[in-house]
Design an enzyme around this catalytic site. Sequence first.
Site, PDB file in Angstrom:
ATOM      1  N   GLY A 228       1.175  -1.320   0.046  1.00 60.68           N
ATOM      2  CA  GLY A 228      -0.040  -0.278   0.177  1.00 60.68           C
ATOM      3  C   GLY A 228       0.762   1.158   0.290  1.00 60.68           C
ATOM      4  O   GLY A 228       1.374   2.149  -0.908  1.00 60.68           O
TER       5      GLY A 228
ATOM      6  N   CYS B 156       9.221   4.830  15.084  1.00 61.54           N
ATOM      7  CA  CYS B 156       8.450   5.683  16.611  1.00 61.54           C
ATOM      8  C   CYS B 156       6.932   5.692  15.908  1.00 61.54           C
ATOM      9  O   CYS B 156       7.137   6.031  14.171  1.00 61.54           O
ATOM     10  CB  CYS B 156       8.554   6.972  17.232  1.00 61.54           C
ATOM     11  SG  CYS B 156      10.520   6.447  18.595  1.00 61.54           S
TER      12      CYS B 156
ATOM     13  N   TRP C 100      -3.869  -0.002  17.267  1.00 61.49           N
ATOM     14  CA  TRP C 100      -3.190   1.584  17.700  1.00 61.49           C
ATOM     15  C   TRP C 100      -3.168   2.028  17.814  1.00 61.49           C
ATOM     16  O   TRP C 100      -2.585   3.493  17.786  1.00 61.49           O
ATOM     17  CB  TRP C 100      -1.923   1.074  16.048  1.00 61.49           C
ATOM     18  CG  TRP C 100      -1.484  -0.835  16.014  1.00 61.49           C
ATOM     19  CD1 TRP C 100      -0.996  -1.337  17.231  1.00 61.49           C
ATOM     20  CD2 TRP C 100      -1.079  -0.885  14.611  1.00 61.49           C
ATOM     21  NE1 TRP C 100      -0.626  -2.310  16.329  1.00 61.49           N
ATOM     22  CE2 TRP C 100      -0.110  -1.978  15.377  1.00 61.49           C
ATOM     23  CE3 TRP C 100      -0.831   0.397  13.472  1.00 61.49           C
ATOM     24  CZ2 TRP C 100       0.104  -3.329  13.788  1.00 61.49           C
ATOM     25  CZ3 TRP C 100      -0.287  -0.855  12.123  1.00 61.49           C
ATOM     26  CH2 TRP C 100       0.481  -1.756  12.647  1.00 61.49           C
TER      27      TRP C 100
ATOM     28  N   HIS D 208      -4.282  -7.154   5.104  1.00 60.09           N
ATOM     29  CA  HIS D 208      -2.625  -7.432   6.060  1.00 60.09           C
ATOM     30  C   HIS D 208      -2.581  -7.943   6.812  1.00 60.09           C
ATOM     31  O   HIS D 208      -2.790  -7.089   7.727  1.00 60.09           O
ATOM     32  CB  HIS D 208      -2.153  -6.347   4.932  1.00 60.09           C
ATOM     33  CG  HIS D 208      -0.081  -6.611   5.562  1.00 60.09           C
ATOM     34  ND1 HIS D 208       0.482  -7.126   4.692  1.00 60.09           N
ATOM     35  CD2 HIS D 208       0.082  -5.486   5.632  1.00 60.09           C
ATOM     36  CE1 HIS D 208       1.320  -7.022   5.247  1.00 60.09           C
ATOM     37  NE2 HIS D 208       1.138  -6.348   6.423  1.00 60.09           N
TER      38      HIS D 208
ATOM     39  N   HIS E 111      11.729  -3.985   6.253  1.00 58.21           N
ATOM     40  CA  HIS E 111      12.763  -3.514   7.200  1.00 58.21           C
ATOM     41  C   HIS E 111      13.990  -3.445   7.793  1.00 58.21           C
ATOM     42  O   HIS E 111      15.104  -2.790   8.279  1.00 58.21           O
ATOM     43  CB  HIS E 111      12.051  -4.077   9.259  1.00 58.21           C
ATOM     44  CG  HIS E 111      10.267  -3.774   9.179  1.00 58.21           C
ATOM     45  ND1 HIS E 111       9.371  -5.394   8.654  1.00 58.21           N
ATOM     46  CD2 HIS E 111       9.587  -3.167   9.762  1.00 58.21           C
ATOM     47  CE1 HIS E 111       8.463  -4.820   8.542  1.00 58.21           C
ATOM     48  NE2 HIS E 111       8.508  -3.720   9.347  1.00 58.21           N
TER      49      HIS E 111
END
Length: 768
Positions: free
Chosen positions: A443, A527, A572, A653, A706
Site C-alpha cells: 500500500g 516510533c 494501535w 494484510h 524492514h
Amino acid sequence: MSALTSVSGFPRIGQNRELKKIIEAYWKGNTTLDEVRATAKELRAKHWKLQQAAGIDLIPSNDFSYYDQMLDTAILLNVIPQRYQRLAFENPEETLFAMGRGYQGEKGDVTALPMKKWFTTNYHYLVPEIDSATDIKLNSTKPFDEFNEAKALGITTKPVLIGPYTFLKLARNPQAEELDYDKGLVNAVAAVYAEVVAKFAELGVQWIQIDEPYLVLDKEPGDVELFKSLYAKILPAREGKVKVLLNTYFGHIADVYETVNLLGFDGIGLDLNEGKDENLAAVEKYGVAEKTTIFAGVINGRNIWRNNYAVSLGLVDALKQVTANVAVSTASSLLHVPFSTEGEDGLADDVRKHFAFAVQKLDELHEVAVLADASDDEKKASAELAANQALFDGTRVAADPAVAKRIASLTDADFVRQPARAERQKEQREALNLPLLPTTTIGSFPQTKEVRAERAKLRKGEITKAEYDEFMKNQIDACIKHQEEIGLDVLVHGEFERNDMVEYFGQNLNGFLFTKNAWVQSYGTRCVKPPIVWGDVSRANPITVEWSAYAQSRTDHVMKGMLTGPVTILNWSWPREDITHEQQTQQLALAIRDEVLDLEKAGIKVIQIDEAALREKLPLRKTDWHKKYLDWAIPAFRLVHSAVKPTTQIHTHMCYSEFNDIIKDIDAMDADVISFEASRGDLVVLDAIHDANFETEAGPGVYDIHSPRIPSEQEIEDRIYEILKKMDVEKVWINPDCGLKTRGNAETWPSLENLVAAAKAVRAKLAK
C-alpha cells in the site's frame, strides 16, 4: 513514611525522540558514533534524575537500549550468530545494528534477525538465534557500566535484566524446529546470570530486577522445571549481598505462583491490571514467603489514562491483608507509553487532566505509595485523592445516540458476505483478468522529506488546500507511472497524504483526539504516535474515496483502495477504559464499512482492509483466545465488508505476527486475499496454510522491507518456489511483506523490479 516505589522501566527515545534522530543521522553518515553515545548518556542521566525528583525509590538502569532489550540480552550472553561475527566490526554498536537491521556493504551482506511482537504490545523484539556454534558466555559490560554511570550522579539504581527463562523461551534454533533446552545450554545461561548477579553484588547493587513475562503464558511440559533449574543456580549468587526481584507483567502467574513463592525471591512483581483477579486469588490462597516483598503493579504501563487511586489502594489493601511487605510498582515498563503530557497544549486542560504519560505516572506512583500507608483520616483529608476521584465521578463524555441506535439494529446477516468465497473467486478472476502469481505492494510508498514538508506546510497554513492537493496528485501520478513501468499488476496510489495508517483515519472520524508529541517506540528507531479514542466513533464524511478515485482515473490497471481495519485502529490507538474493546471495535467497523461501500461506488474493484494488528491483542492464554477476543474481533472484520458485490475483491494484510495457531480464524475473516508479513519468519506460516486447507488466496511476503538491503531477483524467485511447494499456484500473490513508507526510493524501486522480474520468470517456467 510511604511504601517502597519501583519503576519497571522507562522510555528511552527521549522527550523529543532525540535517540531516534541521532541514531538515524548516524546511519546516514551525518554524525559520529561518539555523538550517538553522548546523546544516549545525556538521556539516561535526564531520565534517572526525573525519577529521582519524583521520589521513586527503585529507579531502573539497563532498561536503556539503542535498539532492543532482547538484542542487548543476546549480546550480553554472546548469542551472536556467526554471520554477524564474521563482519568483524570494530565497534559493538555496529554489530548490534547489523543484527537489528541487516547489513549490506563492503564487509558482507547479511539479513537481520527475525522480529516479533513483544507479547500483546505494539513493541517488537529481535528473536535470538541459538545453534550448535553458539558459545554462551558473559560478553558485555553494559549493565555494570550503566549502574556505575548512575552511581556517579549520586543515584543508586535497580539494574533490569530480561530473565533467562523468558530469553530461552523466545529464542530459536534456526537449524531445528524447536530449541532444545538441554542441560548444557541451561547451565551455560544460568552461569552467566549468576556471574552477573555476583558482579552486581560486588558493585553495591541493592536490588536487581529480573523480568520473566513469559511466566504469564500457558506452560508446556518441562517449563516449570526449566524455570526452577535456572534459578536454583542463579539465586545462590546473591550471597546475602543483593536482593532479586522477579518481575512479571502482561498477565497473571496464578498457575506457578506457589512454585515462585517457594523459590526464595526477595521480591515478586505482579501485574494488577491485566492479571488482577487471578494474581490476587493466588496470593490469598498460597500466602507470601516471610522474607519476600510483593511488588503491586497498580500503575498501568500500557495505557495513557489517569490511574484511579481508589481502585489501586483497594488492590494494595487486599495484599496487605496477606503480608505487610508490599511495594508499589508500575504494572510493566513505561516503555509502552509516551514521555510526558507537558507541551500537549493542543489538548484542553479539562481533557488533558484525564491523561498520564510516563512522567505523570511517576507522580501517580509516588502519590499512591504515600496514600497506601496513610490512615483513613489522612485519606479523607487528602487533596490528591479527592482530585483524583473527581476525574472518575460523573460522565467524561456524552454518548452518541445515533451510534448506539445503529449498533442495536445489527442482525446476524450483517456479519455474513454472500455468495460463498469459492463462487466469489470465480467471478473476481473473470472481472479482474489478472495473470497467474499477480504482483502488488502492501500500500504505502516511501515518504520523502518533500512529502512530509508539504504536509507540515498545510498544517501550518503556509500553503492552500488546493496547492497541497496538486502536490499530492503529482506524487500519485509519478508513483502510478513507475509502478506501470516496472510491471506491477495491481497498483496502489502510494498513501502520500497519510501521516500514519491509524492516525490518518482517526483524524477523519468523530470520537478521536490527537497529540503533538506522544510518541512510543515500535521497533529500533521506529516510533508511532497513536490517536486517543475519546468518545463514540462514527464517520462524518468519506475519507479516502477522492484519492483512490483520482488514482484509478490515471491508469487502466486495477487500483487497490487502502483502508485500515477496525481491530487494528483500536489496537494501535489508546482505547477508552469506560467501555469494552468489543463495543469500540463495532463502532469502528461501521465507520469503515461506510468507507468500503463508498469506494465500491466510486469504481474501486479491489479494496484492502489492513488488519496488521489483529494477532497483537490475542490473549496470552489460549483458553481466553475466543471468548475474550476472537469471538468479536473476527465478526467485526466481516461486518466491514459483508455488503460489497461478489466481484469486489477484498484484501487484508497482517504484520509481525504468528498466525499458525489461529489460521482457521483468519480464514473465517472471509477476505478474498490476505498478505502476510512472513519473510523474517522463514515462511513457517506456509505449513499452517497447507495443513489448514486455507481457502483465502494469500501473498506471504517475499522480502523484508524492514531492512535496507535489496533482495536479488534470484533470491525472490527461490522464495516463490518455496511458497509454491505448499500452496496452490492459483491462490498465490507476490508482494513485499509490508508497506514501503519507511524505506527510501533508492532501495524500494530496485527491490520491486526484482520482485516483478522474479514473478515473470516463475510464470514463464510454469507455462512450459
